[in-house]
Design an enzyme around this catalytic site. Structure first.
Site, PDB file in Angstrom:
ATOM      1  N   ASN A  10      18.521 -44.333 -49.692  1.00  0.00           N
ATOM      2  CA  ASN A  10      18.103 -43.258 -48.793  1.00  0.00           C
ATOM      3  C   ASN A  10      17.120 -43.879 -47.797  1.00  0.00           C
ATOM      4  OD1 ASN A  10      17.052 -41.033 -47.522  1.00  0.00           O
ATOM      5  ND2 ASN A  10      16.022 -40.199 -49.341  1.00  0.00           N
TER       6      ASN A  10
ATOM      7  N   LYS B  67      15.858 -42.653 -45.232  1.00  0.00           N
ATOM      8  CA  LYS B  67      14.921 -41.696 -44.616  1.00  0.00           C
ATOM      9  C   LYS B  67      14.875 -41.948 -43.102  1.00  0.00           C
ATOM     10  CE  LYS B  67      12.658 -41.302 -49.017  1.00  0.00           C
ATOM     11  NZ  LYS B  67      11.446 -41.038 -49.786  1.00  0.00           N
TER      12      LYS B  67
ATOM     13  N   HIS C 164      16.589 -32.818 -50.805  1.00  0.00           N
ATOM     14  CA  HIS C 164      15.558 -33.822 -51.099  1.00  0.00           C
ATOM     15  C   HIS C 164      14.188 -33.135 -51.045  1.00  0.00           C
ATOM     16  CE1 HIS C 164      12.898 -37.238 -50.633  1.00  0.00           C
ATOM     17  NE2 HIS C 164      13.862 -37.968 -51.164  1.00  0.00           N
TER      18      HIS C 164
ATOM     19  N   GLU D  37      11.550 -33.931 -49.707  1.00  0.00           N
ATOM     20  CA  GLU D  37      10.929 -33.937 -48.373  1.00  0.00           C
ATOM     21  C   GLU D  37      11.507 -32.826 -47.499  1.00  0.00           C
ATOM     22  OE1 GLU D  37      11.546 -38.118 -47.648  1.00  0.00           O
ATOM     23  OE2 GLU D  37      10.079 -38.573 -49.218  1.00  0.00           O
TER      24      GLU D  37
ATOM     25  N   GLU E 124      14.457 -36.397 -59.129  1.00  0.00           N
ATOM     26  CA  GLU E 124      13.428 -37.158 -58.421  1.00  0.00           C
ATOM     27  C   GLU E 124      12.084 -36.463 -58.582  1.00  0.00           C
ATOM     28  OE1 GLU E 124      15.145 -39.786 -55.099  1.00  0.00           O
ATOM     29  OE2 GLU E 124      14.772 -37.814 -54.252  1.00  0.00           O
TER      30      GLU E 124
ATOM     31  N   GLY F 219       7.914 -42.674 -53.412  1.00  0.00           N
ATOM     32  CA  GLY F 219       7.134 -43.425 -52.432  1.00  0.00           C
ATOM     33  C   GLY F 219       5.716 -43.744 -52.876  1.00  0.00           C
TER      34      GLY F 219
ATOM     35  N   SER G  11      10.488 -44.483 -56.726  1.00  0.00           N
ATOM     36  CA  SER G  11       9.951 -45.849 -56.868  1.00  0.00           C
ATOM     37  C   SER G  11      10.828 -46.757 -57.732  1.00  0.00           C
ATOM     38  CB  SER G  11       8.510 -45.805 -57.383  1.00  0.00           C
ATOM     39  OG  SER G  11       7.682 -45.100 -56.477  1.00  0.00           O
TER      40      SER G  11
END
Ligand code: PGA
Length: 245
Positions: free
Chosen positions: A9, A11, A95, A97, A167, A173, A208
């Site tokens: 991904n 991003k 996701h 985000e 996730e 991250g 991660s």
């Protein structure tokens, strides 16, 4: 037997030049990956470039989102049929985000996953709890609610042909990976909720993941691969993760 799937991904990272180098690096090493399928989820504007660059390899292409609408006056949106036109096989949906910064609700995520599935894409449906939710013992409640919304809207047959990604938001991250046991507990919980088709569904872990921790995660019974952010921007790392499959 579920085959390991490793999805990058990217991003909102990259440029034409940087992507060309990154994909060339991944493609040149892809022959070392025997036991995993790979996919790259690039920003919309680069999907066709990446699709051309991975043509005739064992690497597929996916998007990072999709519109819930099929077509029409929805300025700025990208439809599932457009993604298919750009050779996408997968679409990441929901996701954290998108949930956090774009207000995507459990219901909208479920509707997007259904739209993607019905259009012929394979949705990669993301679920995950925040640190606060984990610390207050709410993991199964939160994941259960997110999954239930998808189940009610999509139905079991569509979910059986989709991919789920667990996730934990606190691991994305941050360099903090869930331990293999923590991840397995939630993957096992998700699978226990999937009914008769449970064994068919690939459940990826994300947060991660790097080449150094991929093998111990993949060794868990219900972890079928990874959704990789930061480490997917480095060809060696991405290939290292897939080679652990
Ligand atoms: P990360 O991101 O690997 O950088 O933690 C994972 C993701 O957001 O999919």
């Amino acid at each position: 037997m579920r085959r390991t799937l490793v999805v990058g991904n990217w991003k909102m990272n990259g440029s034409k030049e940087a992507n060309a180098d990154l994909v060339a690096g991944i493609v040149s090493e892809a022959g070392n990956v025997a036991n995993a399928d790979m996919a790259i989820c690039a920003p919309f504007v680069y999907l066709s470039d990446v699709a051309n660059a991975v043509n005739d390899t064992n690497i597929s292409v996916g998007s990072q989102d999709v519109s819930v609408h099929l077509e029409g006056a929805y300025t700025g949106e990208i439809s599932a049929s457009m993604l298919l036109d750009c050779s996408c096989k997968y679409a990441i949906i929901g996701h954290s985000e998108r949930r956090q910064y774009h207000g995507e609700s459990n219901l909208l995520v479920a509707q997007k996953a259904l739209t993607a599935y019905k259009s012929g894409l394979i949705p990669i449906i993301c679920l995950g709890e925040s640190l606060e939710e984990r610390e207050s013992g709410q993991v199964e409640v939160i994941i259960g609610e997110q999954l239930q919304a998808v189940q009610s809207v999509m139905g079991a047959d569509a979910i059986a042909k989709s991919v789920i990604a667990y996730e934990p938001v606190w691991a994305i991250g941050t360099g903090l990976t869930a331990t293999p046991e923590q991840a397995q507990d939630v993957h096992g919980f998700i699978r226990s909720r999937l009914g008769t088709d449970a064994e068919k569904v690939s459940i990826l872990y994300g947060g991660s993941v790097k080449s150094a921790n991929a093998a111990e995660l993949f060794a868990q019974k219900d972890i079928d691969g990874a959704l990789v952010g930061g480490a997917s921007l480095n060809a060696q790392e991405f290939i290292g993760i897939a080679a652990a499959g």
